[in-house]
Design a protein around this motif. Structure first.
Motif, PDB file in Angstrom:
ATOM      1  N   ARG A  11      20.233  48.591  44.334  1.00 20.27           N
ATOM      2  CA  ARG A  11      20.360  47.380  45.141  1.00 20.27           C
ATOM      3  C   ARG A  11      21.638  46.589  44.917  1.00 20.27           C
ATOM      4  NH1 ARG A  11      14.973  44.082  44.917  1.00 20.27           N
ATOM      5  NH2 ARG A  11      16.156  42.918  46.474  1.00 20.27           N
ATOM      6  N   ILE A  12      22.338  46.870  43.822  1.00 24.47           N
ATOM      7  CA  ILE A  12      23.527  46.071  43.528  1.00 24.47           C
ATOM      8  C   ILE A  12      24.526  46.873  42.696  1.00 24.47           C
ATOM      9  CG2 ILE A  12      22.595  45.081  41.403  1.00 24.47           C
ATOM     10  CD1 ILE A  12      23.947  42.412  42.219  1.00 24.47           C
ATOM     11  N   THR A  13      25.785  46.543  42.875  1.00 22.19           N
ATOM     12  CA  THR A  13      26.844  47.090  42.034  1.00 22.19           C
ATOM     13  C   THR A  13      27.610  45.906  41.461  1.00 22.19           C
ATOM     14  OG1 THR A  13      27.080  49.087  43.369  1.00 22.19           O
ATOM     15  CG2 THR A  13      28.943  48.485  41.978  1.00 22.19           C
ATOM     16  N   VAL A  14      27.776  45.890  40.155  1.00 21.16           N
ATOM     17  CA  VAL A  14      28.544  44.848  39.475  1.00 21.16           C
ATOM     18  C   VAL A  14      29.829  45.507  39.000  1.00 21.16           C
ATOM     19  CG1 VAL A  14      28.595  43.197  37.567  1.00 21.16           C
ATOM     20  CG2 VAL A  14      26.434  43.696  38.734  1.00 21.16           C
ATOM     21  N   ARG A  15      30.954  44.985  39.493  1.00 23.04           N
ATOM     22  CA  ARG A  15      32.247  45.560  39.159  1.00 23.04           C
ATOM     23  C   ARG A  15      33.270  44.451  39.057  1.00 23.04           C
ATOM     24  NH1 ARG A  15      35.198  44.855  43.542  1.00 23.04           N
ATOM     25  NH2 ARG A  15      34.355  45.081  45.624  1.00 23.04           N
ATOM     26  N   ASN A  16      34.442  44.805  38.626  1.00 17.69           N
ATOM     27  CA  ASN A  16      35.541  43.842  38.551  1.00 17.69           C
ATOM     28  C   ASN A  16      35.982  43.422  39.946  1.00 17.69           C
ATOM     29  OD1 ASN A  16      35.830  43.835  35.711  1.00 17.69           O
ATOM     30  ND2 ASN A  16      36.917  45.773  35.817  1.00 17.69           N
ATOM     31  N   TYR A  17      36.504  42.226  40.017  1.00 20.28           N
ATOM     32  CA  TYR A  17      37.083  41.709  41.250  1.00 20.28           C
ATOM     33  C   TYR A  17      38.289  42.559  41.633  1.00 20.28           C
ATOM     34  CZ  TYR A  17      39.927  38.729  44.215  1.00 20.28           C
ATOM     35  OH  TYR A  17      40.692  38.254  45.237  1.00 20.28           O
ATOM     36  N   GLN A  18      38.456  42.781  42.939  1.00 20.87           N
ATOM     37  CA  GLN A  18      39.620  43.494  43.462  1.00 20.87           C
ATOM     38  C   GLN A  18      40.259  42.635  44.552  1.00 20.87           C
ATOM     39  OE1 GLN A  18      37.908  47.130  44.900  1.00 20.87           O
ATOM     40  NE2 GLN A  18      37.392  47.847  42.858  1.00 20.87           N
ATOM     41  N   LYS A  19      41.569  42.750  44.709  1.00 24.23           N
ATOM     42  CA  LYS A  19      42.263  41.939  45.719  1.00 24.23           C
ATOM     43  C   LYS A  19      41.683  42.136  47.115  1.00 24.23           C
ATOM     44  CE  LYS A  19      46.455  41.161  43.291  1.00 24.23           C
ATOM     45  NZ  LYS A  19      47.711  40.578  43.327  1.00 24.23           N
ATOM     46  N   SER A  20      41.135  43.304  47.381  1.00 23.15           N
ATOM     47  CA  SER A  20      40.541  43.560  48.700  1.00 23.15           C
ATOM     48  C   SER A  20      39.279  42.728  48.930  1.00 23.15           C
ATOM     49  CB  SER A  20      40.233  45.048  48.867  1.00 23.15           C
ATOM     50  OG  SER A  20      39.301  45.472  47.882  1.00 23.15           O
ATOM     51  N   ASP A  21      38.735  42.097  47.873  1.00 29.56           N
ATOM     52  CA  ASP A  21      37.562  41.228  47.995  1.00 29.56           C
ATOM     53  C   ASP A  21      37.921  39.841  48.544  1.00 29.56           C
ATOM     54  OD1 ASP A  21      35.979  43.215  46.786  1.00 29.56           O
ATOM     55  OD2 ASP A  21      36.311  42.385  44.776  1.00 29.56           O
ATOM     56  N   LEU A  22      39.193  39.460  48.463  1.00 23.70           N
ATOM     57  CA  LEU A  22      39.604  38.094  48.782  1.00 23.70           C
ATOM     58  C   LEU A  22      39.241  37.637  50.202  1.00 23.70           C
ATOM     59  CD1 LEU A  22      40.865  35.537  47.664  1.00 23.70           C
ATOM     60  CD2 LEU A  22      43.097  36.417  48.359  1.00 23.70           C
ATOM     61  N   PRO A  23      39.473  38.427  51.254  1.00 25.05           N
ATOM     62  CA  PRO A  23      39.098  37.942  52.590  1.00 25.05           C
ATOM     63  C   PRO A  23      37.602  37.634  52.724  1.00 25.05           C
ATOM     64  CG  PRO A  23      40.588  39.794  52.783  1.00 25.05           C
ATOM     65  CD  PRO A  23      40.203  39.694  51.331  1.00 25.05           C
ATOM     66  N   TYR A  24      36.764  38.480  52.176  1.00 25.45           N
ATOM     67  CA  TYR A  24      35.318  38.238  52.234  1.00 25.45           C
ATOM     68  C   TYR A  24      34.950  36.982  51.447  1.00 25.45           C
ATOM     69  CZ  TYR A  24      30.363  38.691  51.284  1.00 25.45           C
ATOM     70  OH  TYR A  24      29.028  38.439  51.151  1.00 25.45           O
ATOM     71  N   LEU A  25      35.493  36.869  50.242  1.00 21.56           N
ATOM     72  CA  LEU A  25      35.149  35.731  49.391  1.00 21.56           C
ATOM     73  C   LEU A  25      35.632  34.407  49.970  1.00 21.56           C
ATOM     74  CD1 LEU A  25      35.850  37.266  45.879  1.00 21.56           C
ATOM     75  CD2 LEU A  25      33.635  36.829  46.945  1.00 21.56           C
ATOM     76  N   THR A  26      36.870  34.379  50.463  1.00 22.34           N
ATOM     77  CA  THR A  26      37.359  33.120  51.007  1.00 22.34           C
ATOM     78  C   THR A  26      36.618  32.742  52.288  1.00 22.34           C
ATOM     79  OG1 THR A  26      39.224  34.281  52.056  1.00 22.34           O
ATOM     80  CG2 THR A  26      39.631  33.202  49.930  1.00 22.34           C
ATOM     81  N   ALA A  27      36.204  33.724  53.067  1.00 20.67           N
ATOM     82  CA  ALA A  27      35.400  33.414  54.253  1.00 20.67           C
ATOM     83  C   ALA A  27      34.091  32.751  53.840  1.00 20.67           C
ATOM     84  CB  ALA A  27      35.125  34.677  55.056  1.00 20.67           C
ATOM     85  N   MET A  28      33.503  33.212  52.747  1.00 20.75           N
ATOM     86  CA  MET A  28      32.256  32.629  52.258  1.00 20.75           C
ATOM     87  C   MET A  28      32.529  31.254  51.628  1.00 20.75           C
ATOM     88  SD  MET A  28      29.561  34.206  49.483  1.00 20.75           S
ATOM     89  CE  MET A  28      30.850  34.502  48.296  1.00 20.75           C
ATOM     90  N   TRP A  29      33.556  31.166  50.786  1.00 18.89           N
ATOM     91  CA  TRP A  29      33.851  29.911  50.085  1.00 18.89           C
ATOM     92  C   TRP A  29      34.269  28.812  51.050  1.00 18.89           C
ATOM     93  CZ3 TRP A  29      37.444  32.670  46.087  1.00 18.89           C
ATOM     94  CH2 TRP A  29      36.659  33.345  45.150  1.00 18.89           C
ATOM     95  N   PHE A  30      35.045  29.151  52.080  1.00 18.88           N
ATOM     96  CA  PHE A  30      35.583  28.153  52.991  1.00 18.88           C
ATOM     97  C   PHE A  30      34.677  27.870  54.183  1.00 18.88           C
ATOM     98  CE2 PHE A  30      40.090  29.622  51.634  1.00 18.88           C
ATOM     99  CZ  PHE A  30      39.956  28.937  50.438  1.00 18.88           C
ATOM    100  N   ASP A  31      33.552  28.548  54.273  1.00 17.90           N
ATOM    101  CA  ASP A  31      32.601  28.316  55.359  1.00 17.90           C
ATOM    102  C   ASP A  31      32.072  26.881  55.262  1.00 17.90           C
ATOM    103  OD1 ASP A  31      30.653  29.598  57.461  1.00 17.90           O
ATOM    104  OD2 ASP A  31      29.375  28.482  56.055  1.00 17.90           O
ATOM    105  N   LYS A  32      32.021  26.183  56.378  1.00 19.34           N
ATOM    106  CA  LYS A  32      31.598  24.773  56.379  1.00 19.34           C
ATOM    107  C   LYS A  32      30.197  24.597  55.799  1.00 19.34           C
ATOM    108  CE  LYS A  32      35.039  22.775  58.666  1.00 19.34           C
ATOM    109  NZ  LYS A  32      35.993  21.965  57.990  1.00 19.34           N
ATOM    110  N   GLU A  33      29.252  25.456  56.180  1.00 19.73           N
ATOM    111  CA  GLU A  33      27.867  25.326  55.690  1.00 19.73           C
ATOM    112  C   GLU A  33      27.780  25.655  54.201  1.00 19.73           C
ATOM    113  OE1 GLU A  33      23.892  24.347  55.755  1.00 19.73           O
ATOM    114  OE2 GLU A  33      25.417  23.985  57.277  1.00 19.73           O
ATOM    115  N   ASN A  34      28.341  26.793  53.791  1.00 21.14           N
ATOM    116  CA  ASN A  34      28.316  27.159  52.374  1.00 21.14           C
ATOM    117  C   ASN A  34      29.083  26.150  51.537  1.00 21.14           C
ATOM    118  OD1 ASN A  34      26.857  29.495  52.801  1.00 21.14           O
ATOM    119  ND2 ASN A  34      28.670  30.789  52.912  1.00 21.14           N
ATOM    120  N   GLY A  35      30.167  25.621  52.096  1.00 23.29           N
ATOM    121  CA  GLY A  35      31.014  24.693  51.367  1.00 23.29           C
ATOM    122  C   GLY A  35      30.302  23.443  50.891  1.00 23.29           C
ATOM    123  N   LYS A  36      29.208  23.090  51.561  1.00 26.95           N
ATOM    124  CA  LYS A  36      28.449  21.911  51.127  1.00 26.95           C
ATOM    125  C   LYS A  36      27.835  22.119  49.745  1.00 26.95           C
ATOM    126  CE  LYS A  36      26.027  21.612  55.041  1.00 26.95           C
ATOM    127  NZ  LYS A  36      25.012  21.103  55.972  1.00 26.95           N
TER     128      LYS A  36
END
Length: 65
Positions: A11-36
């Motif tokens: 169900r899950i993979t735990v691995r080191n952060y990779q630069k290719s993760d940045l677009p997905y993460l920033t979309a989540m972090w900068f989302d107006k609803e999640n940002g609250k």
């Protein structure tokens, strides 16, 4: 924390952060609803220091406890 070998289950993979993760993460972090519920700034308030920190996440040797 650097993970020498990814931890993988059905169900899950735990691995080191990779630069290719940045677009997905920033979309989540900068989302107006999640940002609250998160401490990160909204995309309108990202300054050069914050962007530099995002760009260097993969190189970070900081342990997360």
């Amino acid at each position: 924390m650097l993970i020498e070998k990814p931890l993988v289950s059905s169900r899950i993979t735990v691995r080191n952060y990779q630069k290719s993760d940045l677009p997905y993460l920033t979309a989540m972090w900068f989302d107006k609803e999640n940002g609250k519920y998160m401490s990160d700034p909204t995309v309108e308030y990202v300054d050069s220091d914050f962007q530099k920190a995002l760009d260097s996440l993969e190189d970070s040797q900081t342990d997360i406890i």
